[in-house]
Design an enzyme around this catalytic site. Structure first.
Site, PDB file in Angstrom:
ATOM      1  N   ASP A  40      23.734  12.427 -33.415  1.00 25.63           N
ATOM      2  CA  ASP A  40      24.621  12.432 -32.467  1.00 25.63           C
ATOM      3  C   ASP A  40      25.285  11.002 -31.964  1.00 25.63           C
ATOM      4  O   ASP A  40      24.705  10.112 -32.499  1.00 25.63           O
ATOM      5  CB  ASP A  40      24.089  13.063 -31.169  1.00 25.63           C
ATOM      6  N   LYS A  62      31.300  12.813 -33.554  1.00 26.83           N
ATOM      7  CA  LYS A  62      32.296  11.746 -33.577  1.00 26.83           C
ATOM      8  C   LYS A  62      32.655  11.511 -32.260  1.00 26.83           C
ATOM      9  O   LYS A  62      32.126  12.076 -31.285  1.00 26.83           O
ATOM     10  CB  LYS A  62      33.486  12.300 -34.335  1.00 26.83           C
ATOM     11  N   MET A 180      26.378  13.937 -17.517  1.00 28.45           N
ATOM     12  CA  MET A 180      27.807  14.300 -17.817  1.00 28.45           C
ATOM     13  C   MET A 180      28.670  14.634 -16.844  1.00 28.45           C
ATOM     14  O   MET A 180      29.516  15.257 -16.953  1.00 28.45           O
ATOM     15  CB  MET A 180      27.446  15.601 -18.967  1.00 28.45           C
TER      16      MET A 180
HETATM   17  N1  SAH Z   1      19.341  14.742 -24.068  1.00 22.42           N
HETATM   18  C1  SAH Z   1      20.224  13.672 -23.222  1.00 22.42           C
HETATM   19  C2  SAH Z   1      21.186  14.227 -22.518  1.00 22.42           C
HETATM   20  C3  SAH Z   1      22.446  14.586 -23.121  1.00 22.42           C
HETATM   21  S1  SAH Z   1      23.680  15.151 -22.323  1.00 22.42           S
HETATM   22  C4  SAH Z   1      18.810  13.085 -22.357  1.00 22.42           C
HETATM   23  O1  SAH Z   1      17.950  13.689 -22.456  1.00 22.42           O
HETATM   24  O2  SAH Z   1      19.087  12.030 -21.952  1.00 22.42           O
HETATM   25  C5  SAH Z   1      24.645  13.554 -22.145  1.00 22.42           C
HETATM   26  C6  SAH Z   1      24.744  12.766 -20.876  1.00 22.42           C
HETATM   27  O3  SAH Z   1      23.516  11.971 -20.842  1.00 22.42           O
HETATM   28  C7  SAH Z   1      25.739  11.705 -20.791  1.00 22.42           C
HETATM   29  O4  SAH Z   1      26.805  12.453 -20.425  1.00 22.42           O
HETATM   30  C8  SAH Z   1      25.011  10.996 -19.663  1.00 22.42           C
HETATM   31  O5  SAH Z   1      25.211  11.435 -18.445  1.00 22.42           O
HETATM   32  C9  SAH Z   1      23.563  10.906 -20.140  1.00 22.42           C
HETATM   33  N2  SAH Z   1      23.309   9.762 -20.801  1.00 22.42           N
HETATM   34  C10 SAH Z   1      22.783   9.756 -21.992  1.00 22.42           C
HETATM   35  N3  SAH Z   1      22.341   8.601 -22.607  1.00 22.42           N
HETATM   36  C11 SAH Z   1      22.835   7.713 -21.378  1.00 22.42           C
HETATM   37  C12 SAH Z   1      22.613   6.411 -21.124  1.00 22.42           C
HETATM   38  N4  SAH Z   1      22.223   5.585 -21.985  1.00 22.42           N
HETATM   39  N5  SAH Z   1      23.228   5.720 -20.178  1.00 22.42           N
HETATM   40  C13 SAH Z   1      23.690   6.464 -18.989  1.00 22.42           C
HETATM   41  N6  SAH Z   1      23.690   8.003 -19.154  1.00 22.42           N
HETATM   42  C14 SAH Z   1      23.304   8.335 -20.406  1.00 22.42           C
END
Ligand code: SAH
Length: 525
Positions: A40, A62, A180
């Protein structure tokens, strides 16, 4: 881990929030042997670089502006790889944890339907780890006894408003963590206030958490919307609300380092680069290791007297123009001279593969160009007789001329790009080429994309500049800034249109110092 199934096996792996150090040990070991990696957008280059370099890398996420592969297509793709590649390891790599707003469940259901075996490798979720990197504990005795992880993205079936239970969320005393949610946060904050949540509730946006670009922006529920606009908070970011946010003011432990936020491309060969990579990373930079060359062990062949423009050009396959050497001929030599660790490794690998062993070297004198090669030989149980003080080819040539008599038959074991220094000093010596150095032909997509947005590239040799310039897809490298070791390297870089900053001395120490100076002093700070 034999797979008895006739299909490949799919691993739903959490990549963690960005810092490659937060990938699990289990995840890493699978990625290292994966045949396919379906990844992803949120997976960081640092994690992608840990994947088996031979794996097929499939990008299904993408950039937001580009077409994104639909979830149903991703599901089908995973099934397709598993079905078409019996015994294969198919890694489905997702940001954070695969089951936290990662749609990992949907993928797993599809795999079950298709009869494909799978395993879930949980990851460190951004929901908890990103606040932790900002010094915010999601729960804290006396402040928050629960925490809620909420998507700020879900749209109600009809209409455009969020389908969240704002009434209940507003009543909760626990910490609220929105993923998100940046685009909808103004709306979310207003709804929570309408439903009775204290407008002064502290809140933090944490952008690109755990990466070198991590940023924390503090606000309150009532200033949330305007703060996002004013501070230009952009995805990926999480929003955390509640009393625990205040702790971040005291506990923010992640230091701002001199190279924080800088993405640097290091073009040295993988084996050599780890030193500089570790140093730049420790200074806060994100390093994209992109060796421009790779070494290949070859069956020894006799060095042909080719014009150097041919011998040193990648256009010609010198091995084809030369005669293969015969290990039987080793008996004709009194002295074997090694000029690099690559040479040692390749020589022994080929010797053993041809079913000889170290006894072929019995009674011979062994020379090495320097201490590192000497140490490498010791790994094979070989002690060196001759090592020059100055660790150069010239030093070795002069030393051998001094210590051996005219009758001694010397065999030089070198790479295809070795210069003629030794041969000129020892004109009667024979040279076998035992390994070749070849330019990297192409780069995986993710690496090209990471390079395109890099701040600078680090060059330690002219050949690295030449190769970098030749990988035409890299014309998208926008910054054009290069950090160079040595005047020759600098000249090559200039010739190819790079801006150059050159170290004072030709050492890595000096170069690292120069890079830090560049980013911390004066107008470039
Ligand atoms: N499965 C992922 C979440 C996916 S949804 C998890 O467990 O972290 C994607 C959202 O995760 C983004 O929109 C953001 O809100 C958050 N996110 C993921 N990586 C991040 C990061 N390095 N810093 C801040 N927010 C992050």
């Amino acid at each position: 881990m034999e797979n008895s199934n006739h299909f490949g096996k799919v691993y739903l792996i959490g990549a963690g929030p960005g810092d490659p150090g937060l990938l699990t040990v289990r995840g890493k070991s699978i990625l290292e042997k994966a045949d396919v990696v379906v990844y992803d957008r949120l997976v960081s280059p640092g994690v992608l670089s840990l994947c088996n370099p031979k794996a097929k890398m499939v990008d299904v996420g993408k950039m937001p502006t580009h077409h994104k592969v639909k979830q149903s297509e991703i599901n089908k793709l995973l099934v397709k790889f598993a079905v078409e590649m019996p015994g294969a390891t198919v890694a489905r790599l997702k940001g954070g944890d695969p089951f936290v707003f990662g749609r990992g469940g949907e993928e797993a259901l599809e795999l079950v339907d298709a009869g494909v075996e799978f395993e879930v490798v949980p990851g460190v979720t951004s929901a908890i780890a990103v606040p932790a990197y900002a010094g915010i504990p999601v729960s804290h005795r006396g402040i928050a006894t629960s925490f809620h992880i909420i998507t700020g993205h879900e749209k109600a079936e009809a209409g455009d408003s969020l389908s969240l239970d704002f009434e209940n969320l507003a009543k909760s005393q626990g910490t609220l963590i929105f993923l998100m949610g940046i685009a909808n946060m103004d709306f979310i904050a207003r709804r929570l206030i309408e439903c009775g949540k204290d407008p002064k509730t502290p809140l933090a946006f944490i952008e690109k958490g755990t990466t070198p670009n991590q940023r924390t922006v503090m606000a309150t529920l009532e200033t949330a919307g305007e703060t996002i606009v004013r501070e230009n908070v952009t995805a990926p970011a999480i929003t955390i609300m509640g009393g625990v946010v205040e702790l971040g003011k005291t506990l923010a432990w992640k230091k701002n380092l001199p190279l924080s936020g800088k993405r640097l491309v290091v073009t040295r060969a993988a084996k050599q680069s780890s030193g500089i990579t570790a140093r730049l990373t420790a200074l806060g930079a994100e390093v994209i290791e992109t060796p421009m060359i790779e070494t290949r062990n070859v069956l020894p062949y006799c060095h042909a007297e080719l014009p150097s423009c041919i011998a040193n050009s990648y256009e010609y396959d010198t091995a084809e123009l030369a005669d293969l050497a015969d290990f039987e001929d080793l008996k004709d030599f009194d002295i074997l001279a090694f000029t690099s660790t690559n040479g040692v490794e390749s020589f022994f690998e080929q010797l053993f593969t041809a079913e000889y062993d170290v006894r072929e070297l019995a009674g011979k004198k062994i020379a090495s160009v320097g201490k590192i090669t000497e140490k490498k030989l010791l790994e094979y149980g070989i002690r060196c007789d001759y090592v020059p003080k100055d660790h150069t080819g010239e030093g070795l040539g002069l030393l051998l001329r001094e210590v051996v008599d005219d009758e001694s038959r010397i065999l030089l074991l070198q790479g295809n790009l070795a210069d003629d220094t030794l041969l000129k000093l020892l004109p009667k010596a024979t040279r076998w080429i035992v390994y070749e150095t070849l330019p990297i032909a192409e780069l995986p997509d993710w690496k090209r994309e990471a390079i395109a947005s890099a701040d600078a590239v680090v060059f330690a040799s002219s050949s690295a500049v030449e190769n970098f310039a030749q990988i035409s897809s890299l014309s998208s490298f926008v910054s054009r800034l290069s950090f160079c070791i040595g005047r020759m390297t600098e000249a090559s870089a200039k010739k190819h249109g790079f801006e150059t900053v050159t170290s004072d001395e030709t050492t890595m120490d000096s170069l690292v110092k120069k890079i830090v100076e560049y980013y911390t002093m004066g107008e470039n700070a």
